[in-house]
Design a protein around this motif. Structure first.
Motif, PDB file in Angstrom:
ATOM      1  N   ASP A  91       2.346 -41.689 -11.142  1.00 50.47           N
ATOM      2  CA  ASP A  91       1.405 -41.467 -10.045  1.00 50.47           C
ATOM      3  C   ASP A  91       0.284 -40.547 -10.516  1.00 50.47           C
ATOM      4  O   ASP A  91       0.535 -39.481 -11.089  1.00 50.47           O
ATOM      5  N   PRO A  92      -0.974 -40.914 -10.308  1.00 53.82           N
ATOM      6  CA  PRO A  92      -2.090 -40.084 -10.796  1.00 53.82           C
ATOM      7  C   PRO A  92      -2.150 -38.701 -10.157  1.00 53.82           C
ATOM      8  O   PRO A  92      -2.779 -37.794 -10.707  1.00 53.82           O
ATOM      9  N   ARG A  93      -1.508 -38.521  -8.989  1.00 54.68           N
ATOM     10  CA  ARG A  93      -1.556 -37.217  -8.327  1.00 54.68           C
ATOM     11  C   ARG A  93      -0.894 -36.120  -9.146  1.00 54.68           C
ATOM     12  O   ARG A  93      -1.253 -34.942  -9.011  1.00 54.68           O
ATOM     13  N   VAL A  94       0.101 -36.463  -9.975  1.00 52.56           N
ATOM     14  CA  VAL A  94       0.812 -35.444 -10.752  1.00 52.56           C
ATOM     15  C   VAL A  94       0.290 -35.338 -12.176  1.00 52.56           C
ATOM     16  O   VAL A  94       0.851 -34.601 -12.996  1.00 52.56           O
ATOM     17  N   GLY A  95      -0.768 -36.067 -12.494  1.00 54.96           N
ATOM     18  CA  GLY A  95      -1.378 -35.960 -13.814  1.00 54.96           C
ATOM     19  C   GLY A  95      -0.588 -36.665 -14.899  1.00 54.96           C
ATOM     20  O   GLY A  95       0.343 -37.430 -14.644  1.00 54.96           O
ATOM     21  N   THR A  96      -0.941 -36.369 -16.123  1.00 55.51           N
ATOM     22  CA  THR A  96      -0.349 -37.073 -17.271  1.00 55.51           C
ATOM     23  C   THR A  96       0.878 -36.375 -17.844  1.00 55.51           C
ATOM     24  O   THR A  96       1.585 -36.955 -18.675  1.00 55.51           O
ATOM     25  N   ALA A  97       1.142 -35.132 -17.435  1.00 55.16           N
ATOM     26  CA  ALA A  97       2.288 -34.399 -17.997  1.00 55.16           C
ATOM     27  C   ALA A  97       3.029 -33.639 -16.889  1.00 55.16           C
ATOM     28  O   ALA A  97       3.075 -32.406 -16.878  1.00 55.16           O
ATOM     29  N   PRO A  98       3.637 -34.357 -15.952  1.00 55.54           N
ATOM     30  CA  PRO A  98       4.343 -33.667 -14.866  1.00 55.54           C
ATOM     31  C   PRO A  98       5.697 -33.117 -15.317  1.00 55.54           C
ATOM     32  O   PRO A  98       6.317 -33.638 -16.252  1.00 55.54           O
ATOM     33  N   LEU A  99       6.129 -32.065 -14.664  1.00 54.20           N
ATOM     34  CA  LEU A  99       7.473 -31.528 -14.854  1.00 54.20           C
ATOM     35  C   LEU A  99       8.399 -32.198 -13.842  1.00 54.20           C
ATOM     36  O   LEU A  99       8.133 -32.166 -12.637  1.00 54.20           O
ATOM     37  N   THR A 100       9.473 -32.819 -14.318  1.00 52.96           N
ATOM     38  CA  THR A 100      10.446 -33.452 -13.435  1.00 52.96           C
ATOM     39  C   THR A 100      11.683 -32.564 -13.346  1.00 52.96           C
ATOM     40  O   THR A 100      12.288 -32.225 -14.375  1.00 52.96           O
ATOM     41  N   VAL A 101      12.033 -32.180 -12.126  1.00 54.06           N
ATOM     42  CA  VAL A 101      13.141 -31.255 -11.898  1.00 54.06           C
ATOM     43  C   VAL A 101      14.224 -31.953 -11.091  1.00 54.06           C
ATOM     44  O   VAL A 101      13.939 -32.571 -10.056  1.00 54.06           O
ATOM     45  N   ASP A 102      15.458 -31.854 -11.560  1.00 57.41           N
ATOM     46  CA  ASP A 102      16.587 -32.411 -10.818  1.00 57.41           C
ATOM     47  C   ASP A 102      17.004 -31.450  -9.710  1.00 57.41           C
ATOM     48  O   ASP A 102      17.197 -30.251  -9.949  1.00 57.41           O
ATOM     49  N   VAL A 103      17.148 -31.998  -8.509  1.00 54.06           N
ATOM     50  CA  VAL A 103      17.658 -31.222  -7.382  1.00 54.06           C
ATOM     51  C   VAL A 103      19.175 -31.359  -7.384  1.00 54.06           C
ATOM     52  O   VAL A 103      19.712 -32.475  -7.396  1.00 54.06           O
ATOM     53  N   SER A 104      19.884 -30.220  -7.363  1.00 54.75           N
ATOM     54  CA  SER A 104      21.347 -30.265  -7.425  1.00 54.75           C
ATOM     55  C   SER A 104      22.007 -30.107  -6.063  1.00 54.75           C
ATOM     56  O   SER A 104      23.223 -30.271  -5.936  1.00 54.75           O
ATOM     57  N   GLY A 105      21.213 -29.789  -5.037  1.00 55.43           N
ATOM     58  CA  GLY A 105      21.781 -29.631  -3.707  1.00 55.43           C
ATOM     59  C   GLY A 105      20.702 -29.380  -2.682  1.00 55.43           C
ATOM     60  O   GLY A 105      19.556 -29.070  -3.026  1.00 55.43           O
ATOM     61  N   VAL A 106      21.067 -29.527  -1.405  1.00 56.65           N
ATOM     62  CA  VAL A 106      20.150 -29.291  -0.290  1.00 56.65           C
ATOM     63  C   VAL A 106      20.820 -28.344   0.691  1.00 56.65           C
ATOM     64  O   VAL A 106      22.001 -28.510   1.029  1.00 56.65           O
ATOM     65  N   GLY A 107      20.068 -27.332   1.137  1.00 54.47           N
ATOM     66  CA  GLY A 107      20.616 -26.365   2.066  1.00 54.47           C
ATOM     67  C   GLY A 107      20.888 -26.953   3.441  1.00 54.47           C
ATOM     68  O   GLY A 107      20.493 -28.077   3.753  1.00 54.47           O
ATOM     69  N   ALA A 108      21.556 -26.166   4.274  1.00 52.35           N
ATOM     70  CA  ALA A 108      21.918 -26.625   5.611  1.00 52.35           C
ATOM     71  C   ALA A 108      20.695 -26.921   6.469  1.00 52.35           C
ATOM     72  O   ALA A 108      20.763 -27.726   7.407  1.00 52.35           O
ATOM     73  N   ASP A 109      19.547 -26.282   6.154  1.00 52.92           N
ATOM     74  CA  ASP A 109      18.336 -26.528   6.940  1.00 52.92           C
ATOM     75  C   ASP A 109      17.699 -27.873   6.602  1.00 52.92           C
ATOM     76  O   ASP A 109      16.774 -28.317   7.291  1.00 52.92           O
ATOM     77  N   GLY A 110      18.154 -28.532   5.554  1.00 56.24           N
ATOM     78  CA  GLY A 110      17.649 -29.844   5.207  1.00 56.24           C
ATOM     79  C   GLY A 110      16.432 -29.838   4.303  1.00 56.24           C
ATOM     80  O   GLY A 110      15.993 -30.888   3.847  1.00 56.24           O
ATOM     81  N   HIS A 111      15.844 -28.661   4.033  1.00 60.40           N
ATOM     82  CA  HIS A 111      14.668 -28.622   3.167  1.00 60.40           C
ATOM     83  C   HIS A 111      14.655 -27.424   2.214  1.00 60.40           C
ATOM     84  O   HIS A 111      13.611 -27.058   1.706  1.00 60.40           O
ATOM     85  N   SER A 112      15.817 -26.828   1.960  1.00 61.75           N
ATOM     86  CA  SER A 112      15.950 -25.857   0.879  1.00 61.75           C
ATOM     87  C   SER A 112      16.605 -26.577  -0.286  1.00 61.75           C
ATOM     88  O   SER A 112      17.753 -27.027  -0.185  1.00 61.75           O
ATOM     89  N   LEU A 113      15.886 -26.736  -1.381  1.00 66.85           N
ATOM     90  CA  LEU A 113      16.363 -27.514  -2.510  1.00 66.85           C
ATOM     91  C   LEU A 113      16.853 -26.589  -3.617  1.00 66.85           C
ATOM     92  O   LEU A 113      16.142 -25.669  -4.026  1.00 66.85           O
ATOM     93  N   VAL A 114      18.069 -26.849  -4.100  1.00 66.99           N
ATOM     94  CA  VAL A 114      18.679 -26.031  -5.149  1.00 66.99           C
ATOM     95  C   VAL A 114      18.320 -26.615  -6.505  1.00 66.99           C
ATOM     96  O   VAL A 114      18.489 -27.819  -6.745  1.00 66.99           O
ATOM     97  N   ILE A 115      17.816 -25.768  -7.404  1.00 69.84           N
ATOM     98  CA  ILE A 115      17.463 -26.194  -8.756  1.00 69.84           C
ATOM     99  C   ILE A 115      18.115 -25.249  -9.760  1.00 69.84           C
ATOM    100  O   ILE A 115      18.608 -24.175  -9.391  1.00 69.84           O
ATOM    101  N   SER A 116      18.130 -25.622 -11.019  1.00 72.07           N
ATOM    102  CA  SER A 116      18.775 -24.810 -12.057  1.00 72.07           C
ATOM    103  C   SER A 116      17.961 -23.556 -12.363  1.00 72.07           C
ATOM    104  O   SER A 116      16.777 -23.456 -12.014  1.00 72.07           O
ATOM    105  N   HIS A 117      18.594 -22.613 -13.058  1.00 70.23           N
ATOM    106  CA  HIS A 117      17.890 -21.390 -13.454  1.00 70.23           C
ATOM    107  C   HIS A 117      16.732 -21.707 -14.400  1.00 70.23           C
ATOM    108  O   HIS A 117      15.658 -21.096 -14.307  1.00 70.23           O
ATOM    109  N   LEU A 118      16.944 -22.651 -15.324  1.00 73.81           N
ATOM    110  CA  LEU A 118      15.874 -23.023 -16.248  1.00 73.81           C
ATOM    111  C   LEU A 118      14.688 -23.612 -15.488  1.00 73.81           C
ATOM    112  O   LEU A 118      13.524 -23.237 -15.742  1.00 73.81           O
ATOM    113  N   SER A 119      14.960 -24.513 -14.562  1.00 70.26           N
ATOM    114  CA  SER A 119      13.880 -25.098 -13.761  1.00 70.26           C
ATOM    115  C   SER A 119      13.184 -24.027 -12.936  1.00 70.26           C
ATOM    116  O   SER A 119      11.960 -24.063 -12.764  1.00 70.26           O
ATOM    117  N   ALA A 120      13.953 -23.072 -12.437  1.00 72.56           N
ATOM    118  CA  ALA A 120      13.370 -21.978 -11.653  1.00 72.56           C
ATOM    119  C   ALA A 120      12.373 -21.188 -12.485  1.00 72.56           C
ATOM    120  O   ALA A 120      11.280 -20.839 -12.020  1.00 72.56           O
TER     121      ALA A 120
END
Length: 255
Positions: A197-226
């Motif tokens: 997608d052109p919106r993210v440019g030619t070198a986007p960072l792709t991060v795996d989400v490992s979980g979702v909080g109870a509120d439905g929009h808190s996304l858990v990511i790894s320490h490295l991704s953080a």
């Protein structure tokens, strides 16, 4: 989508059936637009905070709501001219007069694709980064959050947290995959398609989400991704609400 319906009857001074129907339709549209504006102003953003509360200036609120309402589209299948039947002797019916008719018009507004981006210039300042001043500039041009397999809530922002539940960033101005355009043009949802997608440019960072909080929009990511996202927040405009360079890849969004 947000749907708003307007209804109106022809004015008593209509000079003809065609004139009356046109006047009723125009009035029904205005009623639908007014309802949509009220809905947009009342949408919750942060807990009990609404769009109205979130705007810094009343003038900004009025202009942005007016602009958003203008983006609504009429739903042809939900537009109708209804004339009630007249009943005689409890069983005999015949069509009523056109003067007694009522126009129904429904408009739809794409909430996911429009509102998160357009309120961005008026939203709060980005959270202060914990990255030091001498950090290297991020090598990435955008951010993709791979949340496939998780059920996300429709939201105007996401909160990124590390495995210890420490807040990493609050991101606004989001795009979602699938969006309306993706549904029309792509057969399957995938990270690879988002990365092109052109919106993210030619070198986007792709991060795996490992979980979702109870509120439905808190996304858990790894320490490295953080750490990478903190670097991105400190040295680029990628996470700013107005950049529109963040895409969430998900096949399940709960409204």
């Amino acid at each position: 989508y947000i749907l708003a319906t307007g209804m109106a009857v022809p004015p008593p001074d209509s000079i003809s059936e065609a004139h009356g129907k046109l006047q009723a339709r125009e009035a029904a549209l205005q009623f639908a637009y007014l309802r949509l504006a009220e809905i947009i102003e009342g949408i919750e953003i942060l807990g009990v905070t609404t769009v109205r509360d979130y705007m810094l200036e009343e003038q900004a609120l009025e202009s942005i709501v007016a602009a958003e309402v203008s983006m609504a589209q009429i739903v042809p299948s939900l537009e109708s001219w209804d004339v009630p039947d007249k009943t005689f002797l409890f069983f005999f019916k015949r069509p009523g007069k056109w003067q007694d008719g009522e126009y129904h018009v429904t408009i739809q507004y794409n909430f996911l694709e429009r509102l998160p981006m357009t309120i961005a210039p008026f939203s709060i300042d980005p959270r202060t980064s914990t990255v030091g001043e001498n950090v290297d500039a991020t090598p990435y041009s955008g951010l993709i959050l791979d949340a496939l397999g998780f059920d996300l809530q429709t939201t105007l922002y996401v909160r990124l947290v590390d495995p210890d539940e420490n807040e990493v960033a609050v991101i606004q101005g989001l795009s979602f995959v699938p969006s309306a355009a993706y549904k029309l043009s792509m057969g399957a949802v995938s990270v690879a398609r988002a990365e092109s997608d052109p919106r993210v440019g030619t070198a986007p960072l792709t991060v795996d989400v490992s979980g979702v909080g109870a509120d439905g929009h808190s996304l858990v990511i790894s320490h490295l991704s953080a750490d990478l996202i903190r670097q991105m927040q400190s040295t680029s405009d990628i996470l700013l609400p107005s950049s529109q360079k963040v895409i969430i890849v998900t096949s399940s969004i709960t409204h």
